[in-house]
Scaffold this motif. Structure first.
Motif, short mmCIF file in Angstrom:
data_model
loop_
_atom_site.label_atom_id
_atom_site.label_comp_id
_atom_site.label_asym_id
_atom_site.label_seq_id
_atom_site.Cartn_x
_atom_site.Cartn_y
_atom_site.Cartn_z
N VAL A 143 1.04 -1.13 0.10
CA VAL A 143 0.01 -0.04 -0.04
C VAL A 143 0.91 1.25 0.17
O VAL A 143 1.72 1.35 0.88
CB VAL A 143 -0.82 0.00 1.27
CG1 VAL A 143 -1.86 1.43 1.35
CG2 VAL A 143 -1.72 -1.28 1.20
N GLN A 144 0.52 2.17 -0.77
CA GLN A 144 1.21 3.44 -0.88
C GLN A 144 0.06 4.37 -0.68
O GLN A 144 -0.90 4.43 -1.54
CB GLN A 144 1.84 3.75 -2.20
CG GLN A 144 3.28 2.65 -2.41
CD GLN A 144 2.57 1.53 -3.34
OE1 GLN A 144 1.65 1.37 -3.84
NE2 GLN A 144 3.16 0.34 -2.96
N THR A 145 0.34 5.46 0.08
CA THR A 145 -0.85 6.54 0.34
C THR A 145 -0.33 7.72 -0.57
O THR A 145 0.69 8.03 -0.81
CB THR A 145 -0.97 6.88 1.79
OG1 THR A 145 0.32 7.33 2.33
CG2 THR A 145 -1.39 5.61 2.40
N SER A 146 -1.29 8.40 -1.05
CA SER A 146 -1.21 9.79 -1.63
C SER A 146 -2.26 10.95 -1.18
O SER A 146 -3.00 10.79 -0.91
CB SER A 146 -1.16 9.42 -3.23
OG SER A 146 -2.35 9.06 -3.56
N THR A 147 -1.96 12.10 -1.55
CA THR A 147 -2.70 13.31 -1.38
C THR A 147 -3.79 13.41 -2.62
O THR A 147 -3.61 12.61 -3.56
CB THR A 147 -1.98 14.37 -0.99
OG1 THR A 147 -1.37 14.84 -2.48
CG2 THR A 147 -0.86 14.24 0.00
N ASP A 148 -4.86 14.44 -2.29
CA ASP A 148 -5.65 14.42 -3.36
C ASP A 148 -5.00 14.94 -4.93
O ASP A 148 -5.39 14.72 -5.69
CB ASP A 148 -6.61 15.73 -3.13
CG ASP A 148 -7.58 15.10 -2.18
OD1 ASP A 148 -7.95 13.86 -2.08
OD2 ASP A 148 -8.30 15.93 -1.40
N SER A 154 3.17 11.86 -3.21
CA SER A 154 2.98 10.66 -2.35
C SER A 154 2.90 11.44 -0.97
O SER A 154 3.50 12.36 -0.64
CB SER A 154 4.43 10.01 -2.54
OG SER A 154 4.61 9.24 -3.78
N SER A 155 2.45 10.45 -0.18
CA SER A 155 2.30 10.88 1.35
C SER A 155 3.33 10.23 2.22
O SER A 155 3.42 8.95 2.00
CB SER A 155 0.96 10.85 1.83
OG SER A 155 0.85 10.81 3.20
N ALA A 156 3.62 10.71 3.36
CA ALA A 156 4.51 10.12 4.30
C ALA A 156 3.71 10.27 5.53
O ALA A 156 4.56 9.88 6.63
CB ALA A 156 5.76 11.00 4.52
#
Length: 157
Positions: free
Chosen positions: A91-96, A100-102
């Motif tokens: 899973v990799q998260t990201s903003t709108d 990439s989000s940390a």
């Protein structure tokens, strides 16, 4: 001579039982190691982590052509048909905006509709694998408000 025969018999029995025993031990092992004695002095950081986890919310999975490669090979729901399977999560998260989000997040893995395991990450990515039994596995991702989307998912082998 009797001792040698007994040892050979014991070794053969252990070889038959070990894969089943080790599979259940590994499947039940926690991904995050237990806190060590030296780490218990960091209680403010642990409390902050608990507060961060309470602020997490369920987010949506990215879609569209730009995310096709990130989702390739991974699904929200997978079916494990063998007695012992390897369940891969990525899973990799990201903003709108797609950056990439940390930010910290957690995933919940469900087996046949019941919670199987929850794994947390302090960064914007999380990947690994678990030995699991047969069943249908699904994933839900909980992130902070800054990381509003995710890519990846589950796969079996």
């Amino acid at each position: 001579m009797n001792i040698k025969k007994s040892l050979i018999t014991f070794g053969a029995a252990a070889a038959m039982v070990a894969p089943t025993f080790l599979g259940s031990v590994v499947a039940n092992a926690a991904v995050n190691p237990a806190p060590r004695q030296a780490q218990t002095s960091h209680k403010p950081q642990q409390q902050k982590s608990k507060q961060d986890n309470q602020k997490l919310s369920l987010t949506s999975r990215e879609s569209g052509s730009q995310y096709t490669n990130d989702n390739s090979g991974y699904n929200v729901t997978v079916k494990a048909t063998n007695l012992i399977n390897t369940l891969h999560y990525n899973v990799q998260t990201s903003t709108d905006s797609g950056a990439s989000s940390a930010d910290p997040f957690s995933i919940s893995i469900y087996k046949d509709g019941s919670l199987y395991k929850t794994i947390s990450s302090s960064t914007g990515t999380l990947s690994g694998s678990l030995w699991v039994g047969s069943g249908t596995y699904s994933i839900k991702v909980y992130t902070s408000s800054a990381a509003s989307h995710w890519t990846g998912g589950l796969a079996t082998s």
